[in-house]
Every structure is written in C-alpha cells, then in structure tokens.
Design a protein around this motif. Sequence first.
Motif, PDB file in Angstrom:
ATOM      1  N   ASN A  48       0.823  -1.213   0.000  1.00 48.65           N
ATOM      2  CA  ASN A  48       0.000   0.000   0.000  1.00 48.65           C
ATOM      3  C   ASN A  48       0.856   1.262   0.000  1.00 48.65           C
ATOM      4  OD1 ASN A  48      -2.292  -1.518   0.007  1.00 48.65           O
ATOM      5  ND2 ASN A  48      -2.958  -0.934   2.043  1.00 48.65           N
ATOM      6  N   ALA A  49       2.016   1.205   0.681  1.00 52.49           N
ATOM      7  CA  ALA A  49       2.879   2.386   0.743  1.00 52.49           C
ATOM      8  C   ALA A  49       4.295   1.992   1.143  1.00 52.49           C
ATOM      9  CB  ALA A  49       2.337   3.401   1.739  1.00 52.49           C
ATOM     10  N   VAL A  50       5.235   2.824   0.726  1.00 57.98           N
ATOM     11  CA  VAL A  50       6.638   2.695   1.112  1.00 57.98           C
ATOM     12  C   VAL A  50       7.105   4.077   1.537  1.00 57.98           C
ATOM     13  CG1 VAL A  50       8.976   2.190   0.323  1.00 57.98           C
ATOM     14  CG2 VAL A  50       7.077   0.827  -0.536  1.00 57.98           C
ATOM     15  N   ALA A  51       7.783   4.155   2.674  1.00 61.98           N
ATOM     16  CA  ALA A  51       8.317   5.433   3.150  1.00 61.98           C
ATOM     17  C   ALA A  51       9.793   5.279   3.471  1.00 61.98           C
ATOM     18  CB  ALA A  51       7.556   5.899   4.391  1.00 61.98           C
ATOM     19  N   VAL A 103       7.491   9.396   0.614  1.00 60.97           N
ATOM     20  CA  VAL A 103       6.389   8.521   0.995  1.00 60.97           C
ATOM     21  C   VAL A 103       5.656   8.228  -0.303  1.00 60.97           C
ATOM     22  CG1 VAL A 103       4.277   8.243   2.329  1.00 60.97           C
ATOM     23  CG2 VAL A 103       6.179   9.535   3.290  1.00 60.97           C
ATOM     24  N   ARG A 104       5.731   6.994  -0.727  1.00 66.52           N
ATOM     25  CA  ARG A 104       5.149   6.576  -2.015  1.00 66.52           C
ATOM     26  C   ARG A 104       3.960   5.678  -1.724  1.00 66.52           C
ATOM     27  NH1 ARG A 104       5.790   8.569  -6.963  1.00 66.52           N
ATOM     28  NH2 ARG A 104       5.964   7.024  -8.579  1.00 66.52           N
ATOM     29  N   THR A 156      -6.481   8.615   1.069  1.00 71.34           N
ATOM     30  CA  THR A 156      -5.739   7.771   2.004  1.00 71.34           C
ATOM     31  C   THR A 156      -4.260   8.139   2.085  1.00 71.34           C
ATOM     32  OG1 THR A 156      -5.303   6.100   0.315  1.00 71.34           O
ATOM     33  CG2 THR A 156      -7.290   5.814   1.658  1.00 71.34           C
ATOM     34  N   THR A 157      -3.790   9.066   1.267  1.00 73.49           N
ATOM     35  CA  THR A 157      -2.362   9.397   1.278  1.00 73.49           C
ATOM     36  C   THR A 157      -1.914   9.983   2.610  1.00 73.49           C
ATOM     37  OG1 THR A 157      -2.861  11.500   0.213  1.00 73.49           O
ATOM     38  CG2 THR A 157      -2.203   9.696  -1.219  1.00 73.49           C
ATOM     39  N   ILE A 158      -2.753  10.784   3.242  1.00 71.60           N
ATOM     40  CA  ILE A 158      -2.388  11.344   4.555  1.00 71.60           C
ATOM     41  C   ILE A 158      -2.290  10.235   5.599  1.00 71.60           C
ATOM     42  CG2 ILE A 158      -4.729  11.907   5.314  1.00 71.60           C
ATOM     43  CD1 ILE A 158      -1.698  14.161   5.781  1.00 71.60           C
ATOM     44  N   LYS A 159      -3.079   9.190   5.432  1.00 72.36           N
ATOM     45  CA  LYS A 159      -3.034   8.040   6.337  1.00 72.36           C
ATOM     46  C   LYS A 159      -1.648   7.405   6.323  1.00 72.36           C
ATOM     47  CE  LYS A 159      -4.912   3.354   6.600  1.00 72.36           C
ATOM     48  NZ  LYS A 159      -5.897   2.436   6.027  1.00 72.36           N
ATOM     49  N   HIS A 194       5.083   8.286  10.238  1.00 73.65           N
ATOM     50  CA  HIS A 194       5.530   9.021  11.421  1.00 73.65           C
ATOM     51  C   HIS A 194       5.329   8.232  12.713  1.00 73.65           C
ATOM     52  CE1 HIS A 194       6.802  12.778   9.649  1.00 73.65           C
ATOM     53  NE2 HIS A 194       5.765  12.716   8.847  1.00 73.65           N
ATOM     54  N   THR A 195       4.221   7.516  12.831  1.00 80.01           N
ATOM     55  CA  THR A 195       4.011   6.731  14.051  1.00 80.01           C
ATOM     56  C   THR A 195       4.952   5.531  14.107  1.00 80.01           C
ATOM     57  OG1 THR A 195       2.202   5.512  13.006  1.00 80.01           O
ATOM     58  CG2 THR A 195       1.606   7.408  14.358  1.00 80.01           C
ATOM     59  N   SER A 196       5.406   5.078  12.968  1.00 78.60           N
ATOM     60  CA  SER A 196       6.355   3.971  12.938  1.00 78.60           C
ATOM     61  C   SER A 196       7.701   4.360  13.531  1.00 78.60           C
ATOM     62  CB  SER A 196       6.553   3.478  11.509  1.00 78.60           C
ATOM     63  OG  SER A 196       5.358   2.990  10.986  1.00 78.60           O
TER      64      SER A 196
END
Length: 165
Positions: A8-11, A22-23, A31-34, A40-42
Amino acid sequence: MPPGLRVNAVAFISAQNHPIIVRTFSAQDETTIKYHYIAHTSLDVIEERVNAAGGKSTDCYLGLLYAMEDVAVYGYITPLKVKIVLALALSDSVVRDVEINMIFKALHMAYYSSISNPFLTHNDDSVDGSRTLTVGSTKWKNFRRRIDEIARVVGNPTSTSIGGG
C-alpha cells in the motif's frame, strides 16, 4: 511472493527523522495522509526497538511494527540509520519474514543505487545543517521508478506519490 501480498505504501525516512519520500500505491487520494501518519508513528516503534537492542543489533530487518485497521506495517533500518517503512494490505494469506526481508533489501538497494549517483544533488540549506535529499527533483526519477517496479513485482499496478516525490 504469495498472491495476496499487496504493497500500500513505502516510506523512506532520514536519520534525522525527516521524510525522504512517501510513495503510496492505492487508488484513493484521500488515504495518502493516512500513510504519512503511519510513517511518522512507525518512528516511535523503530526507536523503541533500536534502543531495546542497545544499538548492538546487526540485523537491519525490524519485523512487524504494528497492525492498524487494514494495514500491516513493517520496518527496516539501514546501517546509515535511514528507516524504510513498508505498509502492506492485511490479507488471509501467510506472510513470511523472509519475503518481507527480500522486499526491504530490494528497496534498500534501490535507495543505495540512487544516492551513489555522483551527479545527484543534495539540499545543503537545511535548518539543522544535515544534508537532506531532494527526492522531488527530476534526478530522482529513477529512484521513484525503482520503488514502483518493486511494488509492481510484489503485486501492485498503480501508484501515486506524496511527501518528497
């Protein structure tokens, strides 16, 4: 790779905890802000794991960081303290750490190849004096393309970019 595995995403996050890129690979723009929030929480979980190991661990793969709603979040930290966060869609199929580790190693090599480019420009005017990477520039097009290709191979045909890309 198992058929149900979907990125779903790679940061990529710098050693100073600045987002490099953040891709996202979901069709919905809302959902991009999610995924920015997930990246950041990671950082808190990654910091806890690194501090618990006392900085002596030689393993870059941090494993499953947490699961949230419909996403499983995995972490990886390079020897230069660049953090890679991978958000996978939750599915009923079994996801083995070996498969996730292979994805992280491919992402790490894509990043390493990009920063090894002697013609790549860095942004030297940051506030804390660190050299931040300008991933949004056209010279980083190959890096974004490599991330897209890795996600496509894992099982994702579409992508959008937020943050630095």
